[in-house]
Design a protein around this motif. Structure first.
Motif, short mmCIF file in Angstrom:
data_model
loop_
_atom_site.label_atom_id
_atom_site.label_comp_id
_atom_site.label_asym_id
_atom_site.label_seq_id
_atom_site.Cartn_x
_atom_site.Cartn_y
_atom_site.Cartn_z
N LEU A 1 0.81 -1.22 0.00
CA LEU A 1 0.00 0.00 0.00
C LEU A 1 0.84 1.27 0.00
N GLU A 2 2.13 1.14 0.24
CA GLU A 2 3.00 2.33 0.31
C GLU A 2 4.40 2.01 -0.18
N GLU A 3 4.50 1.67 -1.46
CA GLU A 3 5.77 1.24 -2.04
C GLU A 3 6.74 2.39 -2.33
N ASP A 4 6.34 3.62 -2.02
CA ASP A 4 7.18 4.75 -2.39
C ASP A 4 8.43 4.88 -1.55
N LYS A 5 8.49 4.19 -0.41
CA LYS A 5 9.70 4.22 0.41
C LYS A 5 9.92 2.86 1.05
N PRO A 6 11.15 2.55 1.46
CA PRO A 6 11.41 1.26 2.10
C PRO A 6 10.59 1.10 3.37
N LEU A 7 10.22 -0.15 3.66
CA LEU A 7 9.54 -0.50 4.90
C LEU A 7 10.44 -1.49 5.65
N ALA B 1 15.61 -6.79 8.21
CA ALA B 1 14.60 -7.18 7.21
C ALA B 1 13.89 -5.93 6.70
N PHE B 2 13.82 -5.80 5.39
CA PHE B 2 13.07 -4.66 4.84
C PHE B 2 12.62 -4.98 3.41
N LEU B 3 11.57 -4.27 3.01
CA LEU B 3 11.05 -4.33 1.66
C LEU B 3 11.36 -3.02 0.95
N ILE B 4 11.76 -3.13 -0.30
CA ILE B 4 12.10 -1.93 -1.06
C ILE B 4 11.79 -2.18 -2.53
N SER B 5 11.29 -1.17 -3.21
CA SER B 5 11.04 -1.31 -4.64
C SER B 5 12.36 -1.12 -5.40
N ARG B 6 12.43 -1.70 -6.57
CA ARG B 6 13.64 -1.55 -7.38
C ARG B 6 13.86 -0.09 -7.74
N ASP B 7 12.77 0.63 -8.06
CA ASP B 7 12.90 2.05 -8.43
C ASP B 7 13.47 2.86 -7.28
N ASN B 8 12.96 2.61 -6.05
CA ASN B 8 13.45 3.36 -4.90
C ASN B 8 14.89 3.01 -4.57
N LEU B 9 15.22 1.71 -4.67
CA LEU B 9 16.60 1.29 -4.43
C LEU B 9 17.54 1.96 -5.42
N LYS B 10 17.16 1.99 -6.68
CA LYS B 10 18.01 2.59 -7.71
C LYS B 10 18.23 4.08 -7.45
N LYS B 11 17.14 4.79 -7.09
CA LYS B 11 17.25 6.23 -6.82
C LYS B 11 18.15 6.50 -5.63
N ARG B 12 17.96 5.76 -4.54
CA ARG B 12 18.76 5.98 -3.34
C ARG B 12 20.22 5.58 -3.57
N TRP B 13 20.44 4.52 -4.32
CA TRP B 13 21.80 4.08 -4.65
C TRP B 13 22.54 5.17 -5.42
N ALA C 1 23.37 8.20 -3.30
CA ALA C 1 24.39 7.94 -2.28
C ALA C 1 25.77 7.70 -2.87
N THR C 2 25.84 7.11 -4.06
CA THR C 2 27.14 6.66 -4.57
C THR C 2 27.61 7.31 -5.85
N GLN C 3 26.68 7.82 -6.65
CA GLN C 3 26.99 8.35 -7.97
C GLN C 3 27.55 7.28 -8.92
N ILE C 4 27.36 6.01 -8.56
CA ILE C 4 27.80 4.90 -9.41
C ILE C 4 26.61 4.43 -10.24
N PRO C 5 26.73 4.38 -11.57
CA PRO C 5 25.61 3.91 -12.40
C PRO C 5 25.12 2.54 -11.98
N PHE C 6 23.82 2.34 -12.10
CA PHE C 6 23.18 1.11 -11.64
C PHE C 6 23.34 0.03 -12.70
N GLU C 7 24.57 -0.41 -12.91
CA GLU C 7 24.89 -1.43 -13.88
C GLU C 7 25.76 -2.48 -13.21
#
Length: 245
Positions: A125-131, A167-179, A182-188
């Motif tokens: 119901l609230e995938e916009d941020k990690p839980l 333990a946490f749930l995170i969307s791929r989109d949110n993980l990619k944005k936060r990564w 935080a790192t400035q390393i391309p998500f590849e």
């Protein structure tokens, strides 16, 4: 839709190495069985009616883990790091080679009791941020903690009374944005696996921007096997809360 579970099992296990020697922490014997088998039985005990893809993020001792999984036909996939990437680096690498909408992330040395049906439903119901799952404790003498800001939470190096259970749930989109922030390393996958940095979840994923949290009470059964004392306690604690057939 499948539930993609990432188990972070690539750590050095420095604090418990005096006991385990060259045995990876996730393979630590608990009543004659590797911790990994108890961990998989724990996941099954949630009885989530969702197909699961279980991915082990491995590094230190990865060949031992891989051979055990293959020999025992365990329904898991190993994602080996070329070099230690840290917890966030490992998660980002797994996500970069396993495209999924969401990920449930677990520590490869921790087991506790919780309602994962409720946890998963809330996240849907609230995938916009990690839980994340937090637990209140009386005395925090080992962990960084989380502080509440309005209705959200943020990681602090202070030893607060609220600790992460890993333990946490995170969307791929949110993980990619936060990564990326935080790192400035391309998500590849090749750039992440060859970054040469160990990047940690708490400091880089949870300390920069607030997250949502499911807070478990002080009596919630919980153990990690990260130090000799708790590894010894796990020999009786884990079989009490998990039925390993």
């Amino acid at each position: 839709m499948n539930l993609n579970i990432v188990i972070l099992a690539g750590g050095k296990g420095t604090r418990v190495k005096e006991v385990l020697k060259d045995t990876p922490k996730i393979m630590a014997p608990i009543e004659g069985k590797p911790f990994l088998e108890w961990l998989l039985a724990w996941i099954e005990s949630w009885k989530l009616e969702i197909p699961k893809n279980i991915i082990l993020s491995t590094c230190i001792g990865q060949e031992i883990i891989k051979k055990y999984c293959e020999r025992n036909n365990l329904n898991v996939k190993c994602a080996p790091e070329q070099k230690p990437l840290g917890t966030l680096g490992a998660l980002a690498y797994v996500a970069s080679i396993n495209d999924a909408k969401n990920y449930l992330v677990l520590n490869g040395d921790t087991i506790f009791k919780a309602d994962f049906h409720k946890f998963h439903k809330r996240f849907s119901l609230e995938e916009d941020k990690p839980l994340i799952m937090l637990k209140k404790i009386l005395k925090n003498d080992r962990y960084g903690g989380f502080e509440q800001i309005d209705n959200e939470w943020i990681f602090s190096k202070k030893r607060t009374e609220f600790i992460s259970l890993g333990a946490f749930l995170i969307s791929r989109d949110n993980l990619k944005k936060r990564w990326l922030r935080a790192t400035q390393i391309p998500f590849e996958h090749d750039l992440i696996n060859n970054s040469g940095k160990e990047i940690l979840i708490d400091e880089n994923l949870f300390a920069r921007e607030p997250v949502s949290a499911e807070v478990l009470d002080i009596n919630t059964p919980f153990i990690d096997i990260g130090i000799p004392k708790t590894l010894k306690e796990a020999q009786t604690f884990i079989p009490k809360i998990i039925n390993l057939k």
